[in-house]
Design an enzyme around this catalytic site. Structure first.
Site, mmCIF file in Angstrom:
data_model
loop_
_atom_site.group_PDB
_atom_site.id
_atom_site.type_symbol
_atom_site.label_atom_id
_atom_site.label_comp_id
_atom_site.label_asym_id
_atom_site.label_seq_id
_atom_site.Cartn_x
_atom_site.Cartn_y
_atom_site.Cartn_z
ATOM 1 N N LYS A 14 -1.747 4.528 -4.942
ATOM 2 C CA LYS A 14 -1.205 3.204 -5.253
ATOM 3 C C LYS A 14 -1.319 3.039 -6.762
ATOM 4 O O LYS A 14 -2.425 3.074 -7.306
ATOM 5 C CB LYS A 14 -1.979 2.098 -4.522
ATOM 6 C CG LYS A 14 -1.383 0.721 -4.782
ATOM 7 C CD LYS A 14 -2.020 -0.378 -3.956
ATOM 8 C CE LYS A 14 -1.351 -1.710 -4.276
ATOM 9 N NZ LYS A 14 -1.911 -2.838 -3.517
ATOM 10 N N THR B 140 -2.124 -1.844 1.761
ATOM 11 C CA THR B 140 -1.732 -0.881 0.733
ATOM 12 C C THR B 140 -2.907 -0.446 -0.150
ATOM 13 O O THR B 140 -2.876 0.638 -0.727
ATOM 14 C CB THR B 140 -0.629 -1.459 -0.178
ATOM 15 O OG1 THR B 140 -1.132 -2.623 -0.833
ATOM 16 C CG2 THR B 140 0.621 -1.793 0.607
ATOM 17 N N ASP B 141 -3.952 -1.289 -0.230
ATOM 18 C CA ASP B 141 -5.000 -1.025 -1.225
ATOM 19 C C ASP B 141 -5.724 0.300 -0.994
ATOM 20 O O ASP B 141 -6.091 0.977 -1.954
ATOM 21 C CB ASP B 141 -6.011 -2.180 -1.255
ATOM 22 C CG ASP B 141 -5.383 -3.468 -1.770
ATOM 23 O OD1 ASP B 141 -4.276 -3.397 -2.343
ATOM 24 O OD2 ASP B 141 -5.986 -4.547 -1.593
ATOM 25 N N ASP C 246 -8.069 -6.448 6.169
ATOM 26 C CA ASP C 246 -7.631 -6.135 4.811
ATOM 27 C C ASP C 246 -8.134 -4.709 4.548
ATOM 28 O O ASP C 246 -9.281 -4.372 4.878
ATOM 29 C CB ASP C 246 -8.296 -7.102 3.831
ATOM 30 C CG ASP C 246 -7.763 -6.928 2.415
ATOM 31 O OD1 ASP C 246 -7.125 -7.850 1.905
ATOM 32 O OD2 ASP C 246 -8.001 -5.848 1.826
ATOM 33 N N SER C 247 -7.317 -3.870 3.958
ATOM 34 C CA SER C 247 -7.697 -2.451 3.902
ATOM 35 C C SER C 247 -8.884 -2.193 2.977
ATOM 36 O O SER C 247 -9.440 -1.096 2.989
ATOM 37 C CB SER C 247 -6.509 -1.573 3.535
ATOM 38 O OG SER C 247 -6.192 -1.689 2.179
ATOM 39 N N THR D 80 -1.587 -6.673 4.146
ATOM 40 C CA THR D 80 -0.653 -7.760 3.801
ATOM 41 C C THR D 80 0.480 -7.859 4.810
ATOM 42 O O THR D 80 0.942 -8.952 5.139
ATOM 43 C CB THR D 80 -0.058 -7.497 2.393
ATOM 44 O OG1 THR D 80 -1.121 -7.542 1.456
ATOM 45 C CG2 THR D 80 0.993 -8.510 2.026
ATOM 46 N N TYR E 147 -10.541 24.161 -22.842
ATOM 47 C CA TYR E 147 -11.490 23.763 -23.899
ATOM 48 C C TYR E 147 -12.910 24.221 -23.573
ATOM 49 O O TYR E 147 -13.259 24.407 -22.392
ATOM 50 C CB TYR E 147 -11.489 22.233 -24.042
ATOM 51 C CG TYR E 147 -10.195 21.678 -24.583
ATOM 52 C CD1 TYR E 147 -9.921 21.692 -25.942
ATOM 53 C CD2 TYR E 147 -9.246 21.145 -23.720
ATOM 54 C CE1 TYR E 147 -8.729 21.181 -26.432
ATOM 55 C CE2 TYR E 147 -8.049 20.631 -24.196
ATOM 56 C CZ TYR E 147 -7.796 20.659 -25.555
ATOM 57 O OH TYR E 147 -6.626 20.157 -26.031
HETATM 58 N N1 ASP Z 1 -5.229 -6.468 0.268
HETATM 59 C C1 ASP Z 1 -4.163 -5.907 1.069
HETATM 60 C C2 ASP Z 1 -4.707 -4.742 1.862
HETATM 61 O O1 ASP Z 1 -4.850 -3.669 1.349
HETATM 62 C C3 ASP Z 1 -3.039 -5.495 0.178
HETATM 63 C C4 ASP Z 1 -1.809 -4.969 0.891
HETATM 64 O O2 ASP Z 1 -1.779 -4.681 2.061
HETATM 65 O O3 ASP Z 1 -0.780 -4.879 0.182
HETATM 66 O O4 ASP Z 1 -5.028 -4.900 2.999
#
Ligand code: ASP
Length: 331
Positions: free
Chosen positions: A157, A86-87, A54-55, A13, A277
């Site tokens: 994230k 960010t993804d 785009d990531s 982004t 457990y």
């Molecule tokens: N879709 C974008 C990416 O990960 C989102 C971002 O960068 O915030 O490339």
């Protein structure tokens, strides 16, 4: 002497523009500098373009080429900043932590929730903080976001649109930027050993998020298809079913045949503990490998990285007992 910072742009982004099909990465690192009205004049910044993606489209091979670019030339720079979507940033930060173990300079990933140049965007501020961290002299791989500095292998994230999209999971924040500038909280600990650039990996892994009633037959399918490691996200502290759908029997069979099976929790916070457990202890008895308090991103990338070093189940088990880059607290 001005600090020398390598600024690598990969897209996201941060460098996106509206296109015919929605936001798409478009800006080069030079254009980023122009839009910012120039980079920080107190630093000597070398902008460079690695890719413009785009990531969601980042692959393990990008991690390898990024690690090689950074690691092969490490003495040339005082720090590195990586602009990244960010993804999947937490995955890239985690894998670079393993590929660049004990790196003596800061490698700082950042990105933004809104594109650079858009009013109210967080992009310029995040980049400023990342550059400050890159000039700090503190070795390691970090994420700088929303004025927080986090250890790369501990980030996730956790929010899709808010500016505080990232958190440090089960680990203290490394620092923050406040009215006194960059404040690093933990005492500087020197790298634990010599810098190791190791970029081999296997992407033949799978993650199984359990749900009640899930058919354990999926194991055989994955094994027949040549998968080399499986991470099971169990329930709560890490439990898996052993009655009607008997996952423990499949974990035993797969482990005995040499396939590493890791087990952790679907819960993001506070980690897993398989010794509490019966649903957990049976996993340990069957050869399941616990991941304790690691993030899912760190488990996935550590498993890929370990399989690049050895395919032997015993070696993977041994490496998952070790805390390589502060990714895990082994009790
Ligand atoms: N879709 C974008 C990416 O990960 C989102 C971002 O960068 O915030 O490339």
């Amino acid at each position: 002497m001005m600090k020398k910072i390598l600024l690598i742009n990969t897209g996201g982004t941060f460098s996106s523009r509206p296109g015919e099909n929605g936001l798409t990465p478009a800006l080069s690192s030079e254009e980023i500098g122009t839009l910012l009205g120039g980079f920080d004049p107190a630093l000597s910044i070398t902008p460079e373009d690695h890719c413009s993606l785009d990531s969601s489209n980042i692959t393990p091979d990008h991690w390898r080429t990024l690690a090689l670019r950074i690691g092969e030339d490490v003495e040339r720079w005082d720090g590195v900043v990586l602009i990244h979507g960010t993804d999947t940033m937490a995955y890239t930060a985690s894998m670079l932590s393993f590929m660049l173990q004990n790196i003596p300079i800061p490698v700082v990933l950042t990105g933004s929730q809104m594109p650079l140049g858009v009013p109210m965007s967080d992009a310029a501020d995040n980049l400023r903080c990342a550059l400050q961290m890159a000039a700090s002299g503190r070795g390691g791989v970090f994420v700088a976001f929303d004025r927080k500095i986090m250890l790369g292998c501990r980030t996730s994230k956790v929010r899709t649109v808010s500016f505080n999209a990232f958190e440090s999971i089960n680990y203290p924040y490394v620092g923050e930027v406040n009215a006194f500038g960059l404040q690093l909280r933990l005492e500087e600990t020197p790298p634990a050993g010599p810098f190791r650039l190791q970029v081999d990996y296997s992407d033949r892994i799978s993650v199984l998020k359990l749900f009640p009633g899930m058919d354990p037959d999926i194991f055989r399918f994955l094994q027949e298809r040549g998968y080399e490691g499986i991470y099971i996200e169990g329930f709560g502290l890490g439990g898996v079913p052993f009655l009607k759908s008997d996952f423990t029997a499949e974990i035993r069979r797969a482990s005995q045949s040499g396939l590493p099976i890791l087990v952790g929790s679907q819960c993001r916070y506070e980690g897993s503990n398989l010794s509490v457990y019966e649903t957990g202890q049976r996993i340990l008895d069957c050869g399941g490998i616990p991941v304790h308090d690691m993030t899912q991103e760190a488990v996935v990338t550590k498993l890929m990285w370990c399989l690049g070093q050895s395919k032997r189940r015993e070696d993977i088990q041994r490496l998952f007992r070790e805390n390589l880059v502060q990714e895990v607290r082994v009790p």
